[in-house]
Design a protein around this motif. Structure first.
Motif: not given
Length: 583
Positions: A233-238
């Motif tokens: 999920d990291a890049a999407s949340l970023d």
């Protein structure tokens, strides 16, 4: 003693005195009334008028966050921030003038007005592209070896995402424009095509839509296996954090933004935060639900993703390349009535592939390119295209999910596709394919094969040669809309898959803006669970009802708005078969 007579006042004197007193009272009341009206007018025009004018100068459009209340023009289930103009006076002018006065306050009005400028050939078609930090796109290409667990994607990201050129040793292809393109390469191909778009702008206030060049498909491909949900999920949340801080986002709360992912939608629809659940949750994030995501396979039960074609091997640089190919497909001799390239799915009891393979093997007019047991020809673009070019009809059952790239490869070869599930094309690619599917394809319901043992050969043989010729011409005419032109050049008169998708996004955003201005929604009683039905409506229809295809899209009982475990399994199987093909 005589009593003194009572003094008497003459009657005329009494009447004169009474009239005088009455006149005095009337004068006093008139003066008091005049003073009251003067005071009232003074207060209204000087005090109220001046303060109202001052307030109208101070008040601009008010930003109202409507996360809990959905504004007119916006379908339920979306987060949206709408700029609303403040009232300018207590007594508005006539209705038409009032509407005009209010709509001029919308922050997207300038963008809409560009479409009215007939001297501007880009009017109403401008695209603003976010300048994302390289971690969202370019940096992924620098680490291309990590983009797939089993495939070295570095080779496939060359030539602006088209991959290495294909040699035309067997004469199956044209001499130029053919590449070994990965079916997952749409992210980079689309972004590079956008760089050649003729109506780019640095002024977001005139943009008809806003493009987000995030390589969403490449991002999730890195982490699908062996990584926890935080990493996935990291890049999407970023990304959404970065976007929501931009002024462009607040114009429509992201409803005018769109991005592309060269993967099926189920990779971005994780239903829970269980570590064992599949994919990331990009399309379930509030901001992700507002944007339009273009994927090679969309969800029939959600309204924020839209199907675009898988990339084929053909990427022409000039219109003439397309015309020459189309003429060649018209003149080919096709010796097979039907053909199929694929492998069985023995673990899936609902799959009809096994029965299709059996029918191909038993038919004298059917051709089979069996992909199981590591047969290399199934992974040879030349072998696949050669078989399609030799066939009148090409069978396209569901893959591991609803869709498969093979459908577009076969139509590129001028082969009439035969579909067995409406989700394989008819409800997926509504921007690129005609609503009247019978003019370019054949539909045989899965149950006819699985339960009724219908003969495919017999069904196709009933179509007259004249009708076959008409249908094939329809397929050949569709070719420009189904291919992605070389991103390093530009077609002159033809619209490719990229052009069709961008214009469809613009049309969608424009309709939304106009609906907001008019205080209306696009559909009556919108139900997101029925998303697949709305694109099938005729112009002017505003509500969906029962449909003959309802049994194909019966929603699971979990109420999730997704296909639940079945979609996750489909995505996993897709990856497993990719792994098997490379092993």
């Amino acid at each position: 003693m005589r009593r003194r007579p009572t003094a008497s006042i003459p009657s005329e004197m009494m009447e004169k005195g009474s009239a005088k007193n009455q006149h005095t009272r009337l004068c006093f009341l008139a003066a008091l009334s005049a003073f009251f009206w003067i005071l009232l007018f003074y207060f209204h025009f000087v005090v109220l008028g001046g303060s109202a004018l001052d307030e109208s100068l101070k008040l601009g459009p008010r930003s109202i966050n409507t996360q809990s209340t959905t504004p007119a023009g916006v379908e339920p289930g979306h987060v949206f921030t709408q700029s609303i103009p403040a009232p300018l006076s207590k007594n508005p002018p006539k209705t038409s003038q009032n509407v005009k006065q209010r709509t001029e306050e919308y922050p997207f009005m300038r963008a809409l007005k560009t479409g009215e400028n007939k001297s501007d050939h880009c009017g109403g078609r401008y695209i603003y592209v976010h300048d994302l930090p390289p971690r969202f796109n370019a940096d992924m290409l620098k680490k291309c070896k990590s983009l797939s667990l089993w495939t070295n994607m570095c080779n496939f990201t060359t030539n602006a995402g088209l991959g290495p050129p294909l040699e035309n040793v067997e004469g199956v292809f044209s001499n130029t424009g053919w590449y070994a393109t990965s079916q997952f390469a749409v992210d980079v191909i689309f972004s590079n095509r956008m760089k050649q778009y003729e109506c780019l702008t640095n002024d977001s206030s005139i943009a008809a839509a806003i493009f987000v060049p995030f390589y969403a498909g490449f991002d999730i491909a890195r982490y699908l296996w062996g990584h926890n949900i935080s990493t996935r999920d990291a890049a999407s949340l970023d990304l959404v954090d970065w976007l929501m801080k931009r002024p462009e986002w607040h114009i429509m709360g992201g409803r005018d933004h769109f991005l592309v992912a060269g993967r099926i939608t189920w990779d971005f629809r994780r239903l829970s935060d269980e570590e064992t659940d599949w994919g990331n949750k990009l399309l379930f994030l509030p901001a992700g639900r507002n944007m339009s995501m273009l994927v090679v396979e969309s969800s029939p039960w959600n309204g924020n993703d839209f199907g675009i074609p898988y990339p084929t091997y053909f990427h022409p640089a000039r219109d003439s390349d397309v015309f020459i190919w189309q003429d060649r497909m018209r003149k080919l001799e096709r010796k097979w009535l039907f053909s199929f390239a694929g492998a069985p799915r023995p673990d899936n009891p609902k799959s009809i592939r096994g029965k299709i393979i059996d029918q191909c093997k038993s038919s004298k007019v059917g051709k089979l390119l069996e992909c199981d047991f590591g047969e290399s020809k199934c992974h040879s673009p030349s072998s696949i295209m050669q078989m399609f070019q030799s066939s009148l009809f090409c069978l396209q059952p569901q893959g591991d999910s609803y869709t498969r790239r093979s459908a577009f490869d076969s139509m590129l070869a001028g082969c009439i596709p035969v579909f067995f599930h409406p989700g394989s094309a008819y409800t997926q690619y509504t921007w690129h394919l005609p609503k009247n599917y019978s003019i370019y394809s054949v539909f045989i319901p899965e149950d006819d094969i699985l339960k009724r043992n219908v003969s495919i050969e017999e069904r196709l043989s009933q179509i007259s040669l004249e009708q076959v010729k008409i249908m094939r011409e329809q397929v050949i005419n569709l070719i420009p809309r189904l291919i992605y032109a070389d991103p390093r050049s530009k077609l002159e008169t033809l619209k490719d898959a990229f052009d069709v998708a961008v214009q469809s996004v613009i049309d969608k955003v424009t309709r939304l803006r106009k609906n907001i201005m008019e205080g209306r929604t696009e559909y009556d009683n919108f139900v997101e669970e029925n998303s697949w039905k709305y694109a099938l409506l005729d112009e002017g229809q505003r509500e969906v009802g029962g449909h003959e295809w309802d049994p194909f899209f019966s929603k699971p009982k979990d109420g999730s708005g997704d296909s639940g475990e079945s979609s996750a399994e489909a995505a996993k199987n897709s990856w497993k078969n990719e792994q098997r093909s490379h092993e």
